[in-house]
Design a protein around this motif. Structure first.
Motif, short mmCIF file in Angstrom:
data_model
loop_
_atom_site.label_atom_id
_atom_site.label_comp_id
_atom_site.label_asym_id
_atom_site.label_seq_id
_atom_site.Cartn_x
_atom_site.Cartn_y
_atom_site.Cartn_z
N ARG A 129 0.99 -1.28 -0.13
CA ARG A 129 -0.04 0.05 0.06
C ARG A 129 0.73 1.26 0.05
O ARG A 129 0.68 2.19 -0.66
CB ARG A 129 -1.02 -0.14 1.19
N GLN A 130 1.92 1.31 0.71
CA GLN A 130 2.83 2.40 0.74
C GLN A 130 3.53 2.73 -0.26
O GLN A 130 3.58 3.73 -0.93
CB GLN A 130 3.85 2.32 2.11
N ARG A 131 3.95 1.37 -1.17
CA ARG A 131 4.62 1.40 -2.24
C ARG A 131 3.85 2.01 -3.40
O ARG A 131 4.38 2.63 -4.34
CB ARG A 131 5.17 0.03 -2.56
N LYS A 132 2.49 1.44 -3.33
CA LYS A 132 1.79 1.88 -4.33
C LYS A 132 1.45 3.47 -4.49
O LYS A 132 1.35 4.21 -5.29
CB LYS A 132 0.26 1.46 -4.07
N MET A 133 1.46 4.14 -3.05
CA MET A 133 1.39 5.68 -3.12
C MET A 133 2.61 6.31 -3.40
O MET A 133 2.54 7.22 -4.02
CB MET A 133 1.10 5.87 -1.63
N LEU A 134 3.71 5.79 -3.09
CA LEU A 134 4.83 6.33 -3.27
C LEU A 134 5.45 6.05 -4.84
O LEU A 134 6.46 6.95 -5.56
CB LEU A 134 6.07 5.90 -2.48
N ASN A 135 5.34 5.06 -5.60
CA ASN A 135 5.83 4.75 -6.90
C ASN A 135 5.62 5.96 -7.76
O ASN A 135 6.49 6.38 -8.62
CB ASN A 135 5.13 3.49 -7.44
N PRO A 136 4.13 6.75 -7.86
CA PRO A 136 4.07 7.56 -8.99
C PRO A 136 4.87 8.94 -8.48
O PRO A 136 5.34 9.72 -9.34
CB PRO A 136 2.76 8.07 -8.93
N VAL A 137 5.34 9.18 -7.38
CA VAL A 137 6.21 10.27 -6.94
C VAL A 137 7.41 10.35 -7.62
O VAL A 137 7.80 11.41 -7.62
CB VAL A 137 6.28 10.25 -5.21
N PHE A 138 7.83 9.17 -7.82
CA PHE A 138 9.40 8.96 -8.20
C PHE A 138 9.37 8.61 -9.79
O PHE A 138 10.55 8.03 -10.45
CB PHE A 138 9.98 7.95 -7.49
N ASP A 294 8.65 19.46 -4.75
CA ASP A 294 9.41 18.33 -4.03
C ASP A 294 8.70 17.05 -3.87
O ASP A 294 7.50 17.27 -3.93
CB ASP A 294 9.96 19.06 -2.75
N ILE A 295 9.53 16.03 -3.54
CA ILE A 295 8.72 14.74 -3.42
C ILE A 295 7.65 14.66 -2.29
O ILE A 295 6.79 14.04 -2.53
CB ILE A 295 9.79 13.59 -3.25
N MET A 296 7.86 15.22 -1.28
CA MET A 296 6.79 15.24 -0.13
C MET A 296 5.70 16.12 -0.40
O MET A 296 4.51 15.71 0.01
CB MET A 296 7.54 15.50 1.17
N SER A 297 5.91 17.24 -1.03
CA SER A 297 4.56 17.95 -1.53
C SER A 297 3.87 17.27 -2.46
O SER A 297 2.43 17.31 -2.23
CB SER A 297 5.16 19.24 -1.92
N ILE A 298 4.48 16.68 -3.30
CA ILE A 298 3.64 15.82 -4.30
C ILE A 298 3.05 14.75 -3.50
O ILE A 298 1.86 14.31 -3.77
CB ILE A 298 4.67 15.17 -5.46
N LEU A 299 3.80 13.89 -2.75
CA LEU A 299 3.07 12.81 -1.93
C LEU A 299 2.01 13.03 -1.07
O LEU A 299 1.05 12.60 -1.06
CB LEU A 299 4.19 12.10 -1.01
N MET A 300 2.19 14.29 -0.42
CA MET A 300 1.12 14.74 0.72
C MET A 300 -0.29 15.21 -0.23
O MET A 300 -1.26 14.95 0.15
CB MET A 300 1.44 15.93 1.52
N ARG A 301 0.01 15.76 -1.41
CA ARG A 301 -1.16 16.25 -2.04
C ARG A 301 -1.68 14.93 -2.60
O ARG A 301 -3.26 14.76 -2.88
CB ARG A 301 -0.82 17.02 -3.57
N ALA A 302 -1.23 13.82 -3.27
CA ALA A 302 -1.55 12.69 -3.64
C ALA A 302 -2.47 11.89 -2.60
O ALA A 302 -3.57 11.45 -2.69
CB ALA A 302 -0.69 11.89 -4.08
#
Length: 563
Positions: A129-138, A294-302
């Motif tokens: 689940r965490q990987r699914k959320m993070l993959n698009p960020v990178f 930045d990566i964390m802004s993208i992740l937090m919005r997603a």
């Protein structure tokens, strides 16, 4: 007086280890028929040799040279430990049967204490689940947006070094590990978190940067104790477990507890600042460093837009920040330091790289596509990651009985031919990244030599056809993908999710440095220590450092232009 939870943990450790040791000693295993080196310690087995900062390299080199892709080792108190670098066996452990060969519970707990409940400290469905959320960020699209940020930070580094070298009659000795650490922290700070840790102007970094940089040396003091982690109490918050770890009378664990606390506190502060900006709207986000790219802004919005099923809770988002800070700083800074070291040892390669970079960047900073087009730069990075992977071994543990096939049969201790290995449940496995990358059966007799040119021509068929697990692959020679892979960044569902981020950081910094400066080794003896992430010291000093001679590069044309 010991804390009651700590006393109970100590008792559980003793009872658990004694019971497991008894079973290992009295119950025969198919692993006993595998060849392997003798153990010189019942208490530690071969584990101390495998993870020793100073002597571990010699032991893994011995395993690489003396065993055919697999070896039976002994762990603490007689426990069996399987060491593998056979490509087919690695493929099954890391990719095909990764659900059977999971990250050990002691490693998961250790990561949770250090970073919180992020991707490095999760398993099974939670990890997916965490990987699914993070993959698009990178994704490559987001990585393209990172390159201008990397260039901006890189220019600050160049200016800082120029200020120290300009006006001198010759090269100046400086600690390049310290500068690479500060730069990598600022790179991951701005591009990863939208936060500035270090403006790269003061003579010394702030306390936070120094604490993060101390982690590799600290981890080297506790490597042999990480297997105690499963016996720490499950109850309570992560902060409580860190506190309990800090109460154990061992300097490395106490220092690690302190550093982990600092890392968590700073991550929470950054997260709260970013959350406030996101609530205030796009204008507030654009005022932040990185302008929301930045990566964390993208992740937090997603994460805010995700379904209830996929959304990560706050503590897991914060933990991703702690993980990113550590992983993004240390692997990059130490890999950059190692590359500069190798370029100093090989001045012809340094000049060849400089020529390629100067030609490509004559019209200004390189973007993503420009960096990707530099074949020799890519070859230098790949060869450095091959022969000197920052992480020498990764560990796995069987969750059920399994069978490991081998790419080539081996001889058993009893003289029989072994083509596959039954692996009992609960067996610890060390995947030899270092050994795989230097395996002469795959890479040829010059496997231990640093030769970037090997990536510029056809690689051996033994490499192209091997099932080496890895995400670092598909290098192109004359327009054709080689198919060659490196296990340096692991593979499968637990591969390094930020490897492309790391490679781009390295390429930007190397381009900017090599076009402005020359690098030579100092007269001081440098020792690279084996740890979770290898690090250099001067001789036997406990402090990590890499003194190098740095001079301004002056081309013949620039000299003529002065007349």
């Amino acid at each position: 007086m010991l804390h009651p939870l700590l006393s109970a943990s100590v008792l559980l450790v003793v009872v658990g280890l004694l019971w497991k040791s008894f079973k290992q000693l009295v119950v025969r295993s198919p692993l006993d028929n595998l060849p392997g080196p003798p153990s010189n310690s019942f208490a530690y087995g071969n584990l101390r040799q495998l993870v020793s900062p100073a002597y571990g390299w010699g032991f893994v080199e011995h395993l690489t040279e003396s065993y055919p892709g697999i070896a039976r080792l002994r762990g603490p108190l007689g426990h069996r430990l399987l060491y593998i670098f056979d490509p087919l066996a690695m493929h099954h452990v890391v990719v095909k049967d990764a659900h059977i060969f999971e990250t050990p519970s002691w490693a998961i707990k250790f990561n949770r204490i250090r970073f919180g409940p992020g991707i490095a400290a999760s398993m099974g469905g939670n990890h997916r689940r965490q990987r699914k959320m993070l993959n698009p960020v990178f994704s490559i699209a987001h990585m393209r947006d990172m390159v201008p940020i990397f260039n901006e930070v890189g220019h600050k580094l160049v200016k800082a070094l120029e200020d120290r070298v300009s006006g001198q009659t010759g090269p100046v000795e400086m600690d390049m590990l310290a500068w690479m650490g500060r730069t990598a922290l600022e790179l991951v700070g701005q591009a990863g978190l939208g936060y500035s840790f270090d403006p790269l102007v003061a003579d010394t970094p702030d306390d936070f940067a120094m604490a993060i940089k101390a982690i590799p040396a600290t981890l080297s003091k506790v490597n042999h104790l990480r297997r105690l982690m499963p016996y720490l109490p499950e109850a309570g918050r992560d902060a409580t477990r860190r506190k309990i770890m800090g109460m154990i009378p061992q300097s490395g664990l106490q220092e690690l507890s302190r550093i982990s606390g600092i890392l968590n506190r700073r991550s929470v502060e950054i997260y709260e600042d970013k959350k406030r900006a996101l609530k205030q709207g796009d204008e507030a986000v654009m005022r932040q460093i990185g302008e929301g790219k930045d990566i964390m802004s993208i992740l937090m919005r997603a994460n805010m837009l995700a379904s209830d099923m996929d959304r990560l809770p706050e503590d897991e988002v914060i933990a991703q920040m702690s993980t990113l800070i550590f992983a993004g700083m240390d692997t990059t800074s130490n890999a950059l330091s190692r590359t500069l070291c190798l370029l100093a040892i090989h001045p012809d390669a340094q000049e060849k790289l400089r020529k390629e970079v100067l030609e490509a960047s004559k019209n200004g900073d390189l973007g993503y596509d420009g960096l990707e087009s530099l074949r020799y730069l890519d070859a230098v990075c790949r060869e450095t990651m091959r022969i000197h992977p920052p992480v020498a071994n990764i560990f796995r543990e069987t969750k059920q009985d399994a069978v490991l096939p081998l790419s080539q049969p081996i001889g058993g201790v009893d003289g029989t031919t072994i083509r596959e290995i039954p692996v009992p449940k609960g067996t610890s496995i060390a995947v030899g990244i270092f050994s795989s990358n230097r395996n002469k059966a795959l890479w040829g007799e010059d496997a231990a030599e640093w030769k970037p040119e090997r990536w510029l021509s056809a690689l051996p068929n033994s490499i192209a056809g091997a099932k080496i697990p890895g995400v670092y692959s598909n290098f192109h020679v004359r327009g054709k993908a080689t198919g060659a892979k490196l296990v340096t960044f692991s593979g499968g569902g637990r591969s390094c999710i930020g490897f492309k981020f790391s490679q781009l950081e390295m390429k930007v910094v190397l381009c900017l440095l090599i076009s402005k400066f020359t690098f030579e080794l100092s007269e001081k003896p440098i020792v690279w220590n084996l740890s979770n992430i290898s690090f250099p010291t001067v001789g036997n000093s406990p402090k990590s450092a890499l003194p190098m001679k740095v001079g301004l590069y002056r081309s013949s044309t620039s000299v003529l232009d002065g007349f």
